[in-house]
Design a protein around this motif. Structure first.
Motif, mmCIF file in Angstrom:
data_model
loop_
_atom_site.group_PDB
_atom_site.id
_atom_site.type_symbol
_atom_site.label_atom_id
_atom_site.label_comp_id
_atom_site.label_asym_id
_atom_site.label_seq_id
_atom_site.Cartn_x
_atom_site.Cartn_y
_atom_site.Cartn_z
ATOM 1 N N LEU A 45 0.857 -1.181 0.000
ATOM 2 C CA LEU A 45 0.000 0.000 0.000
ATOM 3 C C LEU A 45 0.893 1.232 0.000
ATOM 4 N N LYS A 46 0.700 2.122 -0.957
ATOM 5 C CA LYS A 46 1.513 3.343 -1.037
ATOM 6 C C LYS A 46 1.073 4.308 0.057
ATOM 7 N N GLN A 47 2.024 4.802 0.819
ATOM 8 C CA GLN A 47 1.799 5.797 1.861
ATOM 9 C C GLN A 47 2.708 6.990 1.578
ATOM 10 N N ASN A 48 2.498 8.107 2.263
ATOM 11 C CA ASN A 48 3.361 9.278 2.062
ATOM 12 C C ASN A 48 4.819 8.981 2.374
ATOM 13 N N GLU A 49 5.064 8.132 3.375
ATOM 14 C CA GLU A 49 6.422 7.853 3.834
ATOM 15 C C GLU A 49 7.073 6.675 3.129
ATOM 16 N N GLY A 50 6.325 5.943 2.317
ATOM 17 C CA GLY A 50 6.894 4.786 1.643
ATOM 18 C C GLY A 50 5.851 3.755 1.279
ATOM 19 N N TRP A 51 6.217 2.484 1.388
ATOM 20 C CA TRP A 51 5.373 1.361 0.996
ATOM 21 C C TRP A 51 5.107 0.476 2.203
ATOM 22 N N TYR A 52 3.831 0.172 2.436
ATOM 23 C CA TYR A 52 3.423 -0.632 3.583
ATOM 24 C C TYR A 52 2.959 -2.005 3.115
ATOM 25 N N PHE A 53 3.586 -3.031 3.659
ATOM 26 C CA PHE A 53 3.216 -4.421 3.400
ATOM 27 C C PHE A 53 2.496 -4.926 4.644
ATOM 28 N N PRO A 54 1.167 -4.940 4.651
ATOM 29 C CA PRO A 54 0.436 -5.366 5.849
ATOM 30 C C PRO A 54 0.525 -6.881 6.056
ATOM 31 N N SER A 55 0.249 -7.301 7.268
ATOM 32 C CA SER A 55 0.200 -8.727 7.592
ATOM 33 C C SER A 55 -1.130 -9.012 8.278
ATOM 34 N N LEU A 56 -1.414 -10.277 8.471
ATOM 35 C CA LEU A 56 -2.658 -10.663 9.137
ATOM 36 C C LEU A 56 -2.516 -10.660 10.653
ATOM 37 N N SER A 57 -1.288 -10.598 11.136
ATOM 38 C CA SER A 57 -1.040 -10.661 12.581
ATOM 39 C C SER A 57 -1.020 -9.265 13.200
ATOM 40 N N ASP A 58 -1.670 -9.151 14.356
ATOM 41 C CA ASP A 58 -1.605 -7.905 15.128
ATOM 42 C C ASP A 58 -0.622 -8.039 16.287
ATOM 43 N N GLU A 59 -0.064 -9.227 16.457
ATOM 44 C CA GLU A 59 0.798 -9.489 17.602
ATOM 45 C C GLU A 59 2.274 -9.233 17.328
ATOM 46 N N LEU A 60 2.704 -9.444 16.102
ATOM 47 C CA LEU A 60 4.125 -9.281 15.779
ATOM 48 C C LEU A 60 4.446 -7.817 15.505
ATOM 49 N N PRO A 61 5.687 -7.408 15.784
ATOM 50 C CA PRO A 61 6.031 -5.986 15.638
ATOM 51 C C PRO A 61 6.120 -5.544 14.172
ATOM 52 N N LEU A 62 5.911 -4.273 13.982
ATOM 53 C CA LEU A 62 6.074 -3.625 12.685
ATOM 54 C C LEU A 62 7.570 -3.499 12.400
ATOM 55 N N VAL A 63 7.975 -3.884 11.209
ATOM 56 C CA VAL A 63 9.372 -3.741 10.788
ATOM 57 C C VAL A 63 9.471 -2.478 9.947
ATOM 58 N N ILE A 64 10.237 -1.513 10.423
ATOM 59 C CA ILE A 64 10.474 -0.278 9.673
ATOM 60 C C ILE A 64 11.850 -0.404 9.050
ATOM 61 N N PHE A 65 11.896 -0.344 7.736
ATOM 62 C CA PHE A 65 13.147 -0.603 7.025
ATOM 63 C C PHE A 65 13.614 0.626 6.262
ATOM 64 N N TYR A 66 14.830 1.074 6.593
ATOM 65 C CA TYR A 66 15.489 2.151 5.852
ATOM 66 C C TYR A 66 16.352 1.503 4.766
ATOM 67 N N PRO A 67 16.213 1.924 3.516
ATOM 68 C CA PRO A 67 16.989 1.312 2.435
ATOM 69 C C PRO A 67 18.449 1.747 2.454
ATOM 70 N N GLY A 68 19.277 0.992 1.750
ATOM 71 C CA GLY A 68 20.677 1.364 1.587
ATOM 72 C C GLY A 68 20.797 2.591 0.688
ATOM 73 N N ALA A 69 21.919 3.252 0.778
ATOM 74 C CA ALA A 69 22.152 4.463 -0.020
ATOM 75 C C ALA A 69 22.138 4.138 -1.511
ATOM 76 N N LEU A 70 21.434 4.961 -2.245
ATOM 77 C CA LEU A 70 21.341 4.877 -3.705
ATOM 78 C C LEU A 70 20.707 3.577 -4.201
ATOM 79 N N ILE A 71 19.872 2.971 -3.357
ATOM 80 C CA ILE A 71 19.117 1.780 -3.743
ATOM 81 C C ILE A 71 17.638 2.131 -3.713
ATOM 82 N N ASP A 72 16.954 1.931 -4.825
ATOM 83 C CA ASP A 72 15.511 2.174 -4.864
ATOM 84 C C ASP A 72 14.848 1.259 -3.839
#
Length: 120
Positions: A45-72
């Motif tokens: 799902l496209k968001q203002n801050e990036g791309w969100y890949f939702p999961s079916l679980s509400d128990e596991l933590p959200l993984v916030i991933f910063y990309p490497g430099a100069l990598i799309d």
């Protein structure tokens, strides 16, 4: 005084030209994602801050991933989709010019969307 104004104008024009040239070179050097990664990104799902890949679980933590430099950021879509399938929601954060150092507080914006969610 006029000579000083000309010198300052010349220096500012030179700095501006270097900035534009540097931005152009950065954009040319960004590593593009594979076709498979582009397809995986379509699950997100496209968001203002990036791309969100939702999961079916509400128990596991959200993984916030910063990309490497100069990598799309889309290059990480395959990994993000697989992790989301395993129950971890993933947020791939987009960065200006694909450089995280230009937006170091972007995770705080992501966390504002998920105030009750644990994260890593």
């Amino acid at each position: 005084m006029k000579k000083r104004t000309k010198v300052i104008s010349g220096v500012l024009a030179g700095v501006g030209a270097l900035a534009v040239g540097g931005a152009f070179l950065l954009q040319r050097n960004i590593k593009e994602p594979s076709e498979k990664a582009q397809q995986a990104k379509r699950e997100a799902l496209k968001q203002n801050e990036g791309w969100y890949f939702p999961s079916l679980s509400d128990e596991l933590p959200l993984v916030i991933f910063y990309p490497g430099a100069l990598i799309d950021v889309a290059a990480y879509s395959i990994w993000a989709a697989e992790l989301a399938d395993d129950g971890y929601p993933v947020f791939l954060v987009t960065m200006p010019f694909e450089l995280a150092m230009l937006a170091p507080q972007r995770a705080e914006q992501v966390l504002a969307r998920f105030p009750q969610r644990e994260y890593v």
